[in-house]
Scaffold this motif. Structure first.
Motif, PDB file in Angstrom:
ATOM      1  N   ARG A 238       0.832  -1.199   0.000  1.00 24.51           N
ATOM      2  CA  ARG A 238       0.000   0.000   0.000  1.00 24.51           C
ATOM      3  C   ARG A 238       0.873   1.258   0.000  1.00 24.51           C
ATOM      4  NH1 ARG A 238      -0.905   3.529   3.479  1.00 24.51           N
ATOM      5  NH2 ARG A 238      -0.220   2.313   5.268  1.00 24.51           N
ATOM      6  N   ARG A 239       1.886   1.268   0.867  1.00 18.97           N
ATOM      7  CA  ARG A 239       2.767   2.432   0.949  1.00 18.97           C
ATOM      8  C   ARG A 239       3.511   2.649  -0.365  1.00 18.97           C
ATOM      9  NH1 ARG A 239       5.393   1.809   7.057  1.00 18.97           N
ATOM     10  NH2 ARG A 239       3.638   2.780   8.133  1.00 18.97           N
ATOM     11  N   TRP A 240       3.979   1.556  -0.968  1.00 17.88           N
ATOM     12  CA  TRP A 240       4.724   1.664  -2.217  1.00 17.88           C
ATOM     13  C   TRP A 240       3.823   2.218  -3.319  1.00 17.88           C
ATOM     14  CZ3 TRP A 240       4.673  -0.191  -7.217  1.00 17.88           C
ATOM     15  CH2 TRP A 240       5.842   0.018  -7.952  1.00 17.88           C
ATOM     16  N   LEU A 241       2.604   1.740  -3.405  1.00 16.01           N
ATOM     17  CA  LEU A 241       1.673   2.226  -4.417  1.00 16.01           C
ATOM     18  C   LEU A 241       1.347   3.706  -4.212  1.00 16.01           C
ATOM     19  CD1 LEU A 241      -0.702  -0.838  -4.680  1.00 16.01           C
ATOM     20  CD2 LEU A 241       0.753   0.067  -6.510  1.00 16.01           C
ATOM     21  N   ASP A 242       1.217   4.139  -2.965  1.00 25.53           N
ATOM     22  CA  ASP A 242       0.878   5.523  -2.651  1.00 25.53           C
ATOM     23  C   ASP A 242       2.030   6.501  -2.891  1.00 25.53           C
ATOM     24  OD1 ASP A 242      -1.659   4.735  -1.894  1.00 25.53           O
ATOM     25  OD2 ASP A 242      -1.265   4.856   0.268  1.00 25.53           O
ATOM     26  N   MET A 243       3.268   6.025  -2.791  1.00 21.90           N
ATOM     27  CA  MET A 243       4.436   6.893  -2.885  1.00 21.90           C
ATOM     28  C   MET A 243       4.607   7.420  -4.318  1.00 21.90           C
ATOM     29  SD  MET A 243       8.406   5.901  -2.067  1.00 21.90           S
ATOM     30  CE  MET A 243       8.315   4.523  -3.199  1.00 21.90           C
ATOM     31  N   PRO A 244       4.701   8.744  -4.498  1.00 25.30           N
ATOM     32  CA  PRO A 244       4.983   9.288  -5.832  1.00 25.30           C
ATOM     33  C   PRO A 244       6.371   8.852  -6.308  1.00 25.30           C
ATOM     34  CG  PRO A 244       4.158  11.001  -4.363  1.00 25.30           C
ATOM     35  CD  PRO A 244       4.461   9.802  -3.515  1.00 25.30           C
ATOM     36  N   LYS A 245       6.468   8.557  -7.609  1.00 26.82           N
ATOM     37  CA  LYS A 245       7.701   8.028  -8.169  1.00 26.82           C
ATOM     38  C   LYS A 245       7.992   8.668  -9.526  1.00 26.82           C
ATOM     39  CE  LYS A 245       5.524   4.009  -7.395  1.00 26.82           C
ATOM     40  NZ  LYS A 245       4.646   4.333  -6.298  1.00 26.82           N
ATOM     41  N   VAL A 246       9.274   8.835  -9.814  1.00 32.37           N
ATOM     42  CA  VAL A 246       9.736   9.210 -11.144  1.00 32.37           C
ATOM     43  C   VAL A 246      10.638   8.075 -11.605  1.00 32.37           C
ATOM     44  CG1 VAL A 246      11.038  10.844 -12.557  1.00 32.37           C
ATOM     45  CG2 VAL A 246       9.673  11.681 -10.630  1.00 32.37           C
ATOM     46  N   VAL A 247      10.384   7.570 -12.799  1.00 38.86           N
ATOM     47  CA  VAL A 247      11.182   6.487 -13.366  1.00 38.86           C
ATOM     48  C   VAL A 247      12.032   7.082 -14.487  1.00 38.86           C
ATOM     49  CG1 VAL A 247      11.140   4.238 -14.498  1.00 38.86           C
ATOM     50  CG2 VAL A 247       9.383   4.819 -12.799  1.00 38.86           C
ATOM     51  N   PHE A 248      13.346   6.898 -14.375  1.00 33.80           N
ATOM     52  CA  PHE A 248      14.283   7.420 -15.361  1.00 33.80           C
ATOM     53  C   PHE A 248      14.649   6.290 -16.321  1.00 33.80           C
ATOM     54  CE2 PHE A 248      14.498  10.273 -11.862  1.00 33.80           C
ATOM     55  CZ  PHE A 248      14.807  11.513 -12.404  1.00 33.80           C
ATOM     56  N   SER A 249      14.233   6.433 -17.569  1.00 36.27           N
ATOM     57  CA  SER A 249      14.528   5.401 -18.556  1.00 36.27           C
ATOM     58  C   SER A 249      14.320   5.949 -19.950  1.00 36.27           C
ATOM     59  CB  SER A 249      13.626   4.178 -18.355  1.00 36.27           C
ATOM     60  OG  SER A 249      13.843   3.234 -19.388  1.00 36.27           O
ATOM     61  N   SER A 250      15.175   5.520 -20.864  1.00 35.00           N
ATOM     62  CA  SER A 250      14.974   5.851 -22.280  1.00 35.00           C
ATOM     63  C   SER A 250      14.526   4.621 -23.053  1.00 35.00           C
ATOM     64  CB  SER A 250      16.272   6.408 -22.869  1.00 35.00           C
ATOM     65  OG  SER A 250      17.302   5.447 -22.747  1.00 35.00           O
ATOM     66  N   THR A 251      14.313   3.495 -22.367  1.00 39.67           N
ATOM     67  CA  THR A 251      13.956   2.267 -23.069  1.00 39.67           C
ATOM     68  C   THR A 251      12.546   1.775 -22.793  1.00 39.67           C
ATOM     69  OG1 THR A 251      14.916   0.893 -21.327  1.00 39.67           O
ATOM     70  CG2 THR A 251      16.359   1.494 -23.168  1.00 39.67           C
ATOM     71  N   ILE A 252      11.875   2.289 -21.777  1.00 40.52           N
ATOM     72  CA  ILE A 252      10.481   1.911 -21.566  1.00 40.52           C
ATOM     73  C   ILE A 252       9.595   3.072 -21.983  1.00 40.52           C
ATOM     74  CG2 ILE A 252      10.937   0.178 -19.788  1.00 40.52           C
ATOM     75  CD1 ILE A 252      10.222   2.153 -17.652  1.00 40.52           C
ATOM     76  N   SER A 253       8.357   2.771 -22.335  1.00 36.73           N
ATOM     77  CA  SER A 253       7.499   3.811 -22.895  1.00 36.73           C
ATOM     78  C   SER A 253       6.386   4.270 -21.968  1.00 36.73           C
ATOM     79  CB  SER A 253       6.899   3.334 -24.215  1.00 36.73           C
ATOM     80  OG  SER A 253       6.158   2.155 -24.014  1.00 36.73           O
ATOM     81  N   ALA A 254       6.107   3.522 -20.906  1.00 42.57           N
ATOM     82  CA  ALA A 254       5.017   3.916 -20.007  1.00 42.57           C
ATOM     83  C   ALA A 254       5.262   3.335 -18.617  1.00 42.57           C
ATOM     84  CB  ALA A 254       3.678   3.409 -20.540  1.00 42.57           C
ATOM     85  N   VAL A 255       4.756   4.039 -17.614  1.00 43.64           N
ATOM     86  CA  VAL A 255       4.805   3.568 -16.233  1.00 43.64           C
ATOM     87  C   VAL A 255       3.435   3.796 -15.611  1.00 43.64           C
ATOM     88  CG1 VAL A 255       7.292   3.922 -15.926  1.00 43.64           C
ATOM     89  CG2 VAL A 255       5.716   5.778 -15.389  1.00 43.64           C
ATOM     90  N   ASP A 256       3.204   3.146 -14.495  1.00 45.31           N
ATOM     91  CA  ASP A 256       1.922   3.250 -13.809  1.00 45.31           C
ATOM     92  C   ASP A 256       2.213   3.320 -12.308  1.00 45.31           C
ATOM     93  OD1 ASP A 256      -0.803   3.323 -13.395  1.00 45.31           O
ATOM     94  OD2 ASP A 256      -1.222   1.489 -14.493  1.00 45.31           O
ATOM     95  N   TRP A 257       1.186   3.185 -11.511  1.00 48.88           N
ATOM     96  CA  TRP A 257       1.296   3.081 -10.059  1.00 48.88           C
ATOM     97  C   TRP A 257       1.913   4.321  -9.424  1.00 48.88           C
ATOM     98  CZ3 TRP A 257       3.254  -1.176 -12.987  1.00 48.88           C
ATOM     99  CH2 TRP A 257       2.266  -2.132 -13.241  1.00 48.88           C
ATOM    100  N   ASN A 258       1.279   5.462  -9.701  1.00 51.41           N
ATOM    101  CA  ASN A 258       1.674   6.726  -9.102  1.00 51.41           C
ATOM    102  C   ASN A 258       3.088   7.142  -9.520  1.00 51.41           C
ATOM    103  OD1 ASN A 258       0.987   9.011  -7.640  1.00 51.41           O
ATOM    104  ND2 ASN A 258       1.601   8.156  -5.686  1.00 51.41           N
ATOM    105  N   ALA A 259       3.433   6.841 -10.768  1.00 53.21           N
ATOM    106  CA  ALA A 259       4.766   7.157 -11.289  1.00 53.21           C
ATOM    107  C   ALA A 259       4.629   7.947 -12.581  1.00 53.21           C
ATOM    108  CB  ALA A 259       5.551   5.877 -11.543  1.00 53.21           C
ATOM    109  N   ARG A 260       5.685   8.692 -12.876  1.00 50.10           N
ATOM    110  CA  ARG A 260       5.785   9.347 -14.179  1.00 50.10           C
ATOM    111  C   ARG A 260       7.142   8.987 -14.766  1.00 50.10           C
ATOM    112  NH1 ARG A 260       8.971  13.893 -14.658  1.00 50.10           N
ATOM    113  NH2 ARG A 260       9.566  14.928 -12.723  1.00 50.10           N
TER     114      ARG A 260
END
Length: 187
Positions: A78-100
């Motif tokens: 629950r805590r992990w899902l709620d935590m805002p996240k930024v994913v740094f990548s040039s090889t994936i095209s989309a993220v989910d679960w409170n991430a950009r």
């Protein structure tokens, strides 16, 4: 300015993953797991590298629905899902679960994020952290050290161009010989 912390499980010989990204040596006991859960709960923004993002996002979004899940695992999920996240990548095209997703210059973006108002940030993933480390952006290092020598793999510390002086500000011992050391950078 926001504080940036690099915290990971680490082997006694300084690795965060064995060859092949094997993390089998890092199974936390209940106290260590609770410490990590509390850490996630206190993190205002987590900065993920691609490899660790893929590992975490393949497990935690559905972990609470798995058979035999413990209350502590449910809470962490629950805590992990709620935590805002930024994913740094040039090889994936989309993220989910409170991430950009961010695919540009990681050091420039981390510098910008640090200058924003807000709570503490954690950088998650040794490769991403190495860029921030070399740029002098990390304010705090937390090593949760396991009593195992793995002989190679992904190192916690990057090769640096300059020395980084640290002050030890906290130690904590956990069952099974696991020790936490928290250092702040000296300015």
């Amino acid at each position: 300015m926001r504080k940036l912390t690099f915290a990971m499980n680490v082997s006694l010989d300084g690795y965060v993953a064995a060859p092949g990204d094997d993390l089998g040596w890092t199974t936390p006991n209940d106290e260590v797991f609770q410490w990590w859960s509390d850490r996630v709960d206190a993190t205002a923004l987590a900065l993920y590298g691609r490899r660790l993002w893929e590992a975490m996002s393949s497990h935690w979004p559905t972990a609470a629905q798995q058979p035999g899940v413990t209350p502590a695992e449910h809470e962490y999920a629950r805590r992990w899902l709620d935590m805002p996240k930024v994913v740094f990548s040039s090889t994936i095209s989309a993220v989910d679960w409170n991430a950009r997703l961010f695919s540009g210059d990681a050091v420039a973006e981390i510098t910008r994020l640090k200058s924003d108002d807000g709570g503490p940030m954690d950088i998650v993933g040794a490769t991403l952290a190495s860029s921030a480390m070399r740029a002098g952006l990390i304010d705090e290092y937390i090593l949760v050290t396991y009593p195992v020598l793995i002989g190679g793999g992904t190192p916690f510390f990057a090769a640096l161009d300059n020395w980084v002086h640290l002050n030890l500000v906290e130690t904590q011992s956990f069952p099974g010989g696991v020790n936490l050391m928290r250092y702040e950078t000296r300015v």
